[in-house]
Design a protein around this motif. Structure first.
Motif, PDB file in Angstrom:
ATOM      1  N   ALA A 233      78.784  50.826  -8.017  1.00  0.00           N
ATOM      2  CA  ALA A 233      76.815  50.573  -9.174  1.00  0.00           C
ATOM      3  C   ALA A 233      77.841  50.931 -10.431  1.00  0.00           C
ATOM      4  CB  ALA A 233      76.670  51.388  -8.644  1.00  0.00           C
ATOM      5  N   GLU A 234      79.294  51.746 -10.657  1.00  0.00           N
ATOM      6  CA  GLU A 234      80.001  51.689 -12.208  1.00  0.00           C
ATOM      7  C   GLU A 234      80.811  50.581 -12.113  1.00  0.00           C
ATOM      8  OE1 GLU A 234      81.906  55.423 -11.274  1.00  0.00           O
ATOM      9  OE2 GLU A 234      80.138  56.810 -10.704  1.00  0.00           O
ATOM     10  N   LYS A 235      81.783  50.313 -11.422  1.00  0.00           N
ATOM     11  CA  LYS A 235      82.396  48.891 -11.427  1.00  0.00           C
ATOM     12  C   LYS A 235      81.373  48.335 -12.008  1.00  0.00           C
ATOM     13  CE  LYS A 235      85.064  45.734  -9.615  1.00  0.00           C
ATOM     14  NZ  LYS A 235      86.177  45.378  -8.734  1.00  0.00           N
ATOM     15  N   ASN A 236      80.351  47.480 -11.419  1.00  0.00           N
ATOM     16  CA  ASN A 236      79.566  46.840 -11.940  1.00  0.00           C
ATOM     17  C   ASN A 236      78.723  46.777 -12.940  1.00  0.00           C
ATOM     18  OD1 ASN A 236      79.353  44.873  -9.716  1.00  0.00           O
ATOM     19  ND2 ASN A 236      77.809  45.916  -8.967  1.00  0.00           N
ATOM     20  N   VAL A 237      78.775  47.806 -14.026  1.00  0.00           N
ATOM     21  CA  VAL A 237      78.544  48.203 -14.890  1.00  0.00           C
ATOM     22  C   VAL A 237      79.204  48.284 -16.137  1.00  0.00           C
ATOM     23  CG1 VAL A 237      77.339  50.410 -16.624  1.00  0.00           C
ATOM     24  CG2 VAL A 237      76.369  49.689 -14.841  1.00  0.00           C
ATOM     25  N   LEU A 238      80.607  48.562 -15.749  1.00  0.00           N
ATOM     26  CA  LEU A 238      81.257  48.468 -16.698  1.00  0.00           C
ATOM     27  C   LEU A 238      82.104  47.098 -16.896  1.00  0.00           C
ATOM     28  CD1 LEU A 238      83.990  50.570 -15.855  1.00  0.00           C
ATOM     29  CD2 LEU A 238      82.500  50.754 -17.573  1.00  0.00           C
TER      30      LEU A 238
ATOM     31  N   HIS B 210      80.681  42.017 -20.860  1.00  0.00           N
ATOM     32  CA  HIS B 210      80.284  40.536 -20.942  1.00  0.00           C
ATOM     33  C   HIS B 210      78.970  40.390 -21.611  1.00  0.00           C
ATOM     34  CE1 HIS B 210      82.775  40.139 -17.432  1.00  0.00           C
ATOM     35  NE2 HIS B 210      83.397  38.620 -18.033  1.00  0.00           N
ATOM     36  N   SER B 211      78.248  41.486 -22.331  1.00  0.00           N
ATOM     37  CA  SER B 211      77.033  41.685 -22.785  1.00  0.00           C
ATOM     38  C   SER B 211      76.756  42.466 -23.777  1.00  0.00           C
ATOM     39  CB  SER B 211      75.685  41.502 -21.376  1.00  0.00           C
ATOM     40  OG  SER B 211      75.137  41.165 -22.376  1.00  0.00           O
ATOM     41  N   ILE B 212      76.541  41.828 -25.103  1.00  0.00           N
ATOM     42  CA  ILE B 212      76.882  43.325 -26.172  1.00  0.00           C
ATOM     43  C   ILE B 212      75.276  44.630 -25.687  1.00  0.00           C
ATOM     44  CG2 ILE B 212      76.392  43.781 -28.598  1.00  0.00           C
ATOM     45  CD1 ILE B 212      77.942  40.894 -29.142  1.00  0.00           C
ATOM     46  N   ALA B 213      74.324  43.073 -25.854  1.00  0.00           N
ATOM     47  CA  ALA B 213      72.818  43.867 -24.847  1.00  0.00           C
ATOM     48  C   ALA B 213      72.897  44.988 -24.263  1.00  0.00           C
ATOM     49  CB  ALA B 213      71.619  42.488 -25.252  1.00  0.00           C
TER      50      ALA B 213
ATOM     51  N   ASP C 116      73.965  40.049 -15.403  1.00  0.00           N
ATOM     52  CA  ASP C 116      73.056  41.774 -15.895  1.00  0.00           C
ATOM     53  C   ASP C 116      72.057  42.232 -15.096  1.00  0.00           C
ATOM     54  OD1 ASP C 116      74.710  40.758 -18.018  1.00  0.00           O
ATOM     55  OD2 ASP C 116      73.539  40.609 -18.870  1.00  0.00           O
ATOM     56  N   ALA C 117      71.366  40.874 -13.851  1.00  0.00           N
ATOM     57  CA  ALA C 117      70.301  41.432 -13.327  1.00  0.00           C
ATOM     58  C   ALA C 117      69.614  42.247 -12.374  1.00  0.00           C
ATOM     59  CB  ALA C 117      69.881  40.048 -12.438  1.00  0.00           C
ATOM     60  N   ASN C 118      70.771  42.969 -11.963  1.00  0.00           N
ATOM     61  CA  ASN C 118      70.978  44.512 -11.141  1.00  0.00           C
ATOM     62  C   ASN C 118      71.971  45.420 -11.922  1.00  0.00           C
ATOM     63  OD1 ASN C 118      69.821  42.720  -9.094  1.00  0.00           O
ATOM     64  ND2 ASN C 118      72.156  42.166  -8.605  1.00  0.00           N
ATOM     65  N   LEU C 119      71.326  45.376 -13.628  1.00  0.00           N
ATOM     66  CA  LEU C 119      71.802  46.355 -14.106  1.00  0.00           C
ATOM     67  C   LEU C 119      70.948  47.694 -14.356  1.00  0.00           C
ATOM     68  CD1 LEU C 119      73.653  47.751 -16.412  1.00  0.00           C
ATOM     69  CD2 LEU C 119      72.197  46.873 -17.736  1.00  0.00           C
TER      70      LEU C 119
END
Length: 457
Positions: free
Chosen positions: A18-23, A28-31, A101-104
């Protein structure tokens, strides 16, 4: 790691992913970066490499620098961060792991729950250490309650409340009030004109009721407590540092039975009709949810602990404290008593907001009021005032002109059975100031709306 169970290892892997995916999503996404940086901090990450990368991404974001692997790696190299994560390879792997970004929201939920769990464990370990080092148990319990509540509230406190959401909430509240036809938005005082001015005592309000000794402030506070409990059907807490619970109940029975308080106090001269009224008053009081704590020398830390517990177990509509200057912090203040009273005032205001209940705190007035020709109290008369004027949402003064006439040696008139009293609202943070006229019935030790002497509730 070898001693960890399969379940524990799986949990750690889920958190690390989860931590890796959030980073990767931030990169990749400013929003997405805007959302994450408004919710998470560096301390939410458990993997040291991820802490370092999060800090670098945040610094670049705040500097409004476009994020890509080349710019980020150069920035981290320049600031001696790249070697801390093992070089460019680790960073490259992170960037390449991005998919969507879907699983953020799911990843954020995992991280937040893990942080809450870690902080709760830290609080429990700290509690255990304090118990082992023989710290005062009442202080340990109160501190523990607050810290445990803060673990949950801290995350909520970091989030802004948008006008879009808050405006809708207010509109819904106004609509509910309109449809219900109810004029009160807070806990009732039981007094017509006062409730019109305040719309009831509001959640989170810190209210000061002050008067000179023997003016009737305890009697009025007890009237508030009983009337509020009867009308709202909610619990009311009374902290009486000066008077034992038995005497408080005795005064309530005298007030609501309309039997002479001297007869109730002594048990002498009671007629059959008096006993009937006393029994009715007693039955009425038994139906109310009044909770009385009469601990002498009560410390604020003890009051906080007791009230938090009561609020967890009951819907509390009102809290009455009699009175401010008899409370203590349990800590020696070398500067002055005024500093201690100011600290107590701030703590009670914070407690009212934390528990979302109105707290009425009785207060003494200085003797300076007796030296003036016009003896109506003003805010500077508050004894040990300090921060009281600033902290209070409502400051009310009880004043009876006839009280001074009765104590004037030159006045030979027979004392009246009833007296007009004024409740002066000198400060009202969210409404009008002014005076409310009440009637004080001396032999019952009770107050009523002016012109409605026989009104009990």
């Amino acid at each position: 790691m070898d001693n960890l169970s399969k379940k524990e290892l799986n949990k750690i892997n889920v958190i690390n992913d989860a931590e890796k995916n959030v980073l990767a999503i931030i990169a990749h996404s400013i929003a997405a970066a805007e959302e994450v940086f408004s919710i998470l901090t560096e301390e939410d990450f458990t993997v040291m490499n991820y802490k370092v990368i999060f800090k670098a991404l945040q610094e670049q974001f705040l500097a409004k620098v476009a994020i890509n692997i080349t710019i980020l790696s150069n920035y981290m190299l320049k600031n001696n961060m790249l070697n801390k994560i093992g070089g460019i390879e680790f960073l490259t792997d992170l960037f390449q792991s991005y998919t969507t970004d879907a699983n953020l929201p799911e990843y954020l939920d995992i991280i937040i729950k893990n942080t809450t769990s870690r902080r709760l464990k830290a609080v429990l370990e700290n509690i255990h250490r304090e118990i082992e080092t023989h710290q005062p148990i009442d202080e340990v319990v109160s501190k523990a309650e607050k810290e445990i509540l803060d673990v949950k509230k801290e995350r909520k406190g970091n989030l802004f409340k948008t006008s879009f959401d808050e405006v809708d909430k207010v509109l819904q509240k106004i609509e509910l009030l309109e449809n219900s036809g109810e004029m009160l938005t807070g806990s009732p005082s039981g007094f017509r004109d006062l409730d019109r001015m305040t719309s009831g005592f509001q959640k989170g309000d810190f209210i000061i009721l002050a008067a000179r000794p023997s003016m009737g402030k305890t009697a009025l506070a007890l009237n508030f407590a009983v009337k509020s409990a009867a009308q709202s059907k909610k619990a009311v807490a009374i902290f009486s540092v000066e008077m034992p619970a038995e005497q408080l109940i005795q005064r309530m029975i005298g007030s609501y039975s309309t039997v002479d308080s001297a007869k109730v106090r002594t048990g002498k001269g009671l007629q059959t009709r008096d006993w009937e009224n006393i029994t009715k008053a007693a039955d009425f009081l038994k139906q109310t949810k009044l909770f009385i704590d009469d601990t002498p020398g009560l410390k604020v830390i003890e009051l906080q602990s007791k009230l938090r517990k009561l609020c967890r177990e009951n819907e509390v509509g009102l809290v009455v404290i009699d009175y401010l200057q008899l409370l203590s912090t349990g800590t020696h203040f070398s500067d002055s008593r005024q500093q201690e009273v100011s600290t107590i005032s701030r703590q009670l205001k914070a407690l009212a907001r934390e528990l979302e209940v109105p707290i009425i705190c009785l207060s003494q007035l200085s003797r300076s009021v007796e030296k003036r020709e016009d003896k109506r109290p003003i805010m500077s008369d508050l004894r040990d005032s300090g921060a009281i004027e600033q902290d209070a949402d409502i400051i009310m003064f009880l004043f009876r002109e006839d009280y001074y006439a009765a104590h004037d040696p030159s006045n030979l008139d027979t004392p009246l059975e009833t007296e007009k009293a004024q409740l002066i609202l000198s400060k009202h943070r969210n409404g009008p100031t002014g005076s409310v006229e009440l009637l004080f019935v001396k032999k019952h030790g009770s107050f009523a709306d002016y012109g409605l002497q026989n009104s009990k509730i």
